[in-house]
Write a protein that holds these residues in place. Structure first.
Motif, PDB file in Angstrom:
ATOM      1  N   THR A  68      39.736  -1.275  -1.054  1.00  0.00           N
ATOM      2  CA  THR A  68      40.969  -0.651  -0.609  1.00  0.00           C
ATOM      3  C   THR A  68      40.618   0.401   0.435  1.00  0.00           C
ATOM      4  OG1 THR A  68      42.015  -1.030  -2.748  1.00  0.00           O
ATOM      5  CG2 THR A  68      43.012   0.640  -1.340  1.00  0.00           C
ATOM      6  N   ILE A  69      41.287   0.322   1.554  1.00  0.00           N
ATOM      7  CA  ILE A  69      41.082   1.277   2.636  1.00  0.00           C
ATOM      8  C   ILE A  69      42.348   2.118   2.733  1.00  0.00           C
ATOM      9  CG2 ILE A  69      40.627   1.559   5.102  1.00  0.00           C
ATOM     10  CD1 ILE A  69      39.282  -1.267   4.956  1.00  0.00           C
ATOM     11  N   ALA A  70      42.185   3.430   2.505  1.00  0.00           N
ATOM     12  CA  ALA A  70      43.339   4.335   2.504  1.00  0.00           C
ATOM     13  C   ALA A  70      44.141   4.193   3.790  1.00  0.00           C
ATOM     14  CB  ALA A  70      42.869   5.776   2.331  1.00  0.00           C
ATOM     15  N   GLY A  71      45.447   4.021   3.624  1.00  0.00           N
ATOM     16  CA  GLY A  71      46.333   3.924   4.768  1.00  0.00           C
ATOM     17  C   GLY A  71      46.380   2.562   5.428  1.00  0.00           C
ATOM     18  N   LYS A  72      45.504   1.653   5.034  1.00  0.00           N
ATOM     19  CA  LYS A  72      45.466   0.324   5.660  1.00  0.00           C
ATOM     20  C   LYS A  72      45.799  -0.790   4.683  1.00  0.00           C
ATOM     21  CE  LYS A  72      42.578   1.445   9.486  1.00  0.00           C
ATOM     22  NZ  LYS A  72      41.881   0.894  10.586  1.00  0.00           N
ATOM     23  N   GLY A  73      45.325  -0.684   3.441  1.00  0.00           N
ATOM     24  CA  GLY A  73      45.628  -1.707   2.456  1.00  0.00           C
ATOM     25  C   GLY A  73      44.421  -2.170   1.673  1.00  0.00           C
ATOM     26  N   THR A  74      44.608  -3.293   1.002  1.00  0.00           N
ATOM     27  CA  THR A  74      43.573  -3.870   0.153  1.00  0.00           C
ATOM     28  C   THR A  74      43.146  -5.198   0.746  1.00  0.00           C
ATOM     29  OG1 THR A  74      44.549  -2.791  -1.770  1.00  0.00           O
ATOM     30  CG2 THR A  74      43.034  -4.609  -2.203  1.00  0.00           C
ATOM     31  N   PHE A  75      41.830  -5.398   0.822  1.00  0.00           N
ATOM     32  CA  PHE A  75      41.270  -6.578   1.491  1.00  0.00           C
ATOM     33  C   PHE A  75      40.180  -7.213   0.648  1.00  0.00           C
ATOM     34  CE2 PHE A  75      42.748  -3.479   4.526  1.00  0.00           C
ATOM     35  CZ  PHE A  75      43.538  -4.232   5.382  1.00  0.00           C
ATOM     36  N   VAL A  76      39.939  -8.494   0.906  1.00  0.00           N
ATOM     37  CA  VAL A  76      38.827  -9.191   0.267  1.00  0.00           C
ATOM     38  C   VAL A  76      37.535  -8.595   0.830  1.00  0.00           C
ATOM     39  CG1 VAL A  76      37.662 -11.414  -0.041  1.00  0.00           C
ATOM     40  CG2 VAL A  76      40.168 -11.305  -0.039  1.00  0.00           C
ATOM     41  N   ALA A  77      36.653  -8.186  -0.070  1.00  0.00           N
ATOM     42  CA  ALA A  77      35.397  -7.555   0.338  1.00  0.00           C
ATOM     43  C   ALA A  77      34.388  -8.608   0.779  1.00  0.00           C
ATOM     44  CB  ALA A  77      34.818  -6.746  -0.819  1.00  0.00           C
ATOM     45  N   ALA A  78      33.447  -8.183   1.614  1.00  0.00           N
ATOM     46  CA  ALA A  78      32.330  -9.052   1.983  1.00  0.00           C
ATOM     47  C   ALA A  78      31.548  -9.322   0.705  1.00  0.00           C
ATOM     48  CB  ALA A  78      31.454  -8.371   3.021  1.00  0.00           C
ATOM     49  N   GLN A  79      31.302 -10.571   0.423  1.00  0.00           N
ATOM     50  CA  GLN A  79      30.682 -10.931  -0.852  1.00  0.00           C
ATOM     51  C   GLN A  79      29.184 -11.116  -0.745  1.00  0.00           C
ATOM     52  OE1 GLN A  79      32.238 -11.349  -4.056  1.00  0.00           O
ATOM     53  NE2 GLN A  79      33.589 -10.060  -2.863  1.00  0.00           N
ATOM     54  N   ASN A  80      28.525 -10.646  -1.741  1.00  0.00           N
ATOM     55  CA  ASN A  80      27.101 -10.873  -1.908  1.00  0.00           C
ATOM     56  C   ASN A  80      26.957 -12.239  -2.588  1.00  0.00           C
ATOM     57  OD1 ASN A  80      24.558 -11.021  -3.161  1.00  0.00           O
ATOM     58  ND2 ASN A  80      24.421  -8.799  -3.308  1.00  0.00           N
ATOM     59  N   LYS A  81      26.295 -13.183  -1.947  1.00  0.00           N
ATOM     60  CA  LYS A  81      26.171 -14.544  -2.489  1.00  0.00           C
ATOM     61  C   LYS A  81      25.521 -14.561  -3.871  1.00  0.00           C
ATOM     62  CE  LYS A  81      27.916 -16.663   1.051  1.00  0.00           C
ATOM     63  NZ  LYS A  81      29.269 -17.135   0.988  1.00  0.00           N
ATOM     64  N   ASP A  82      24.554 -13.674  -4.092  1.00  0.00           N
ATOM     65  CA  ASP A  82      23.906 -13.609  -5.412  1.00  0.00           C
ATOM     66  C   ASP A  82      24.898 -13.169  -6.477  1.00  0.00           C
ATOM     67  OD1 ASP A  82      21.465 -14.420  -4.376  1.00  0.00           O
ATOM     68  OD2 ASP A  82      20.743 -12.363  -4.090  1.00  0.00           O
ATOM     69  N   PHE A  83      25.768 -12.231  -6.125  1.00  0.00           N
ATOM     70  CA  PHE A  83      26.766 -11.747  -7.075  1.00  0.00           C
ATOM     71  C   PHE A  83      27.735 -12.863  -7.448  1.00  0.00           C
ATOM     72  CE2 PHE A  83      30.872  -9.878  -8.125  1.00  0.00           C
ATOM     73  CZ  PHE A  83      30.509  -9.076  -9.182  1.00  0.00           C
ATOM     74  N   ILE A  84      28.195 -13.607  -6.440  1.00  0.00           N
ATOM     75  CA  ILE A  84      29.122 -14.710  -6.706  1.00  0.00           C
ATOM     76  C   ILE A  84      28.456 -15.749  -7.597  1.00  0.00           C
ATOM     77  CG2 ILE A  84      30.342 -16.661  -5.643  1.00  0.00           C
ATOM     78  CD1 ILE A  84      30.919 -14.840  -3.267  1.00  0.00           C
ATOM     79  N   ARG A  85      27.202 -16.078  -7.297  1.00  0.00           N
ATOM     80  CA  ARG A  85      26.485 -17.060  -8.105  1.00  0.00           C
ATOM     81  C   ARG A  85      26.352 -16.574  -9.546  1.00  0.00           C
ATOM     82  NH1 ARG A  85      21.944 -18.881 -10.249  1.00  0.00           N
ATOM     83  NH2 ARG A  85      21.320 -21.024  -9.955  1.00  0.00           N
ATOM     84  N   GLU A  86      26.056 -15.299  -9.727  1.00  0.00           N
ATOM     85  CA  GLU A  86      25.916 -14.729 -11.063  1.00  0.00           C
ATOM     86  C   GLU A  86      27.240 -14.797 -11.824  1.00  0.00           C
ATOM     87  OE1 GLU A  86      23.889 -13.364 -14.228  1.00  0.00           O
ATOM     88  OE2 GLU A  86      22.972 -13.845 -12.303  1.00  0.00           O
ATOM     89  N   GLU A  87      28.324 -14.521 -11.137  1.00  0.00           N
ATOM     90  CA  GLU A  87      29.654 -14.589 -11.747  1.00  0.00           C
ATOM     91  C   GLU A  87      29.965 -16.026 -12.180  1.00  0.00           C
ATOM     92  OE1 GLU A  87      33.433 -12.954 -12.894  1.00  0.00           O
ATOM     93  OE2 GLU A  87      31.618 -11.927 -12.282  1.00  0.00           O
ATOM     94  N   GLU A  88      29.662 -16.982 -11.320  1.00  0.00           N
ATOM     95  CA  GLU A  88      29.887 -18.389 -11.649  1.00  0.00           C
ATOM     96  C   GLU A  88      28.982 -18.844 -12.803  1.00  0.00           C
ATOM     97  OE1 GLU A  88      32.165 -20.928 -10.126  1.00  0.00           O
ATOM     98  OE2 GLU A  88      32.998 -18.912 -10.028  1.00  0.00           O
ATOM     99  N   LEU A  89      27.746 -18.385 -12.807  1.00  0.00           N
ATOM    100  CA  LEU A  89      26.818 -18.728 -13.889  1.00  0.00           C
ATOM    101  C   LEU A  89      27.334 -18.190 -15.221  1.00  0.00           C
ATOM    102  CD1 LEU A  89      24.123 -20.064 -14.583  1.00  0.00           C
ATOM    103  CD2 LEU A  89      23.005 -17.900 -14.066  1.00  0.00           C
TER     104      LEU A  89
END
Length: 124
Positions: A68-89
């Motif tokens: 979340t960026i104050a005054g601008k909104g909420t956005f999808v963050a740049a993802q760490n591929k290792d983090f995504i893989r860990e979440e899927e695992l």
């Protein structure tokens, strides 16, 4: 972005939202930098309280999926591929644990279970 809530689910509403948004991000339906609706807008469109939407967004931000960026909104963050893989695992482990529990209760052997998993995995 379409989120479907179920009143009959055992999961709390904020968790249903969190799970669906994570799924959209991991499947690339939502991409890095995509804007998400404001908490108020999300709450209004889903007919839920702003507090429930806030809880979902806080969980997603804590887990690194959104920013979340104050005054601008909420956005999808740049993802760490290792983090995504860990979440899927972790998600796969939960489902496999459920399958193992069912197999044990039903008298399905480990070798049969492995054979089923192998067939399902190669089917795609």
């Amino acid at each position: 972005m379409e989120i479907i809530l179920s009143n009959s689910s055992s999961k709390p509403i904020y968790e249903q939202i969190t799970t669906q948004i994570k799924g959209m991000i991991m499947s690339n339906e939502l991409k890095t930098g995509d804007a998400l609706p404001s908490m108020r807008s999300l709450a209004k469109s889903l007919h839920i309280s702003v507090i429930t939407a806030q809880h979902a967004y806080e969980d997603l931000q804590r887990d690194g999926f959104i920013e979340t960026i104050a005054g601008k909104g909420t956005f999808v963050a740049a993802q760490n591929k290792d983090f995504i893989r860990e979440e899927e695992l972790r998600n796969a482990e939960e489902k496999l644990q459920e399958a193992a529990d069912i197999a044990r209760r039903s008298g399905i052997s480990l070798s049969e279970l492995v054979q089923i998993l192998t067939l399902l995995y190669k089917e795609v």
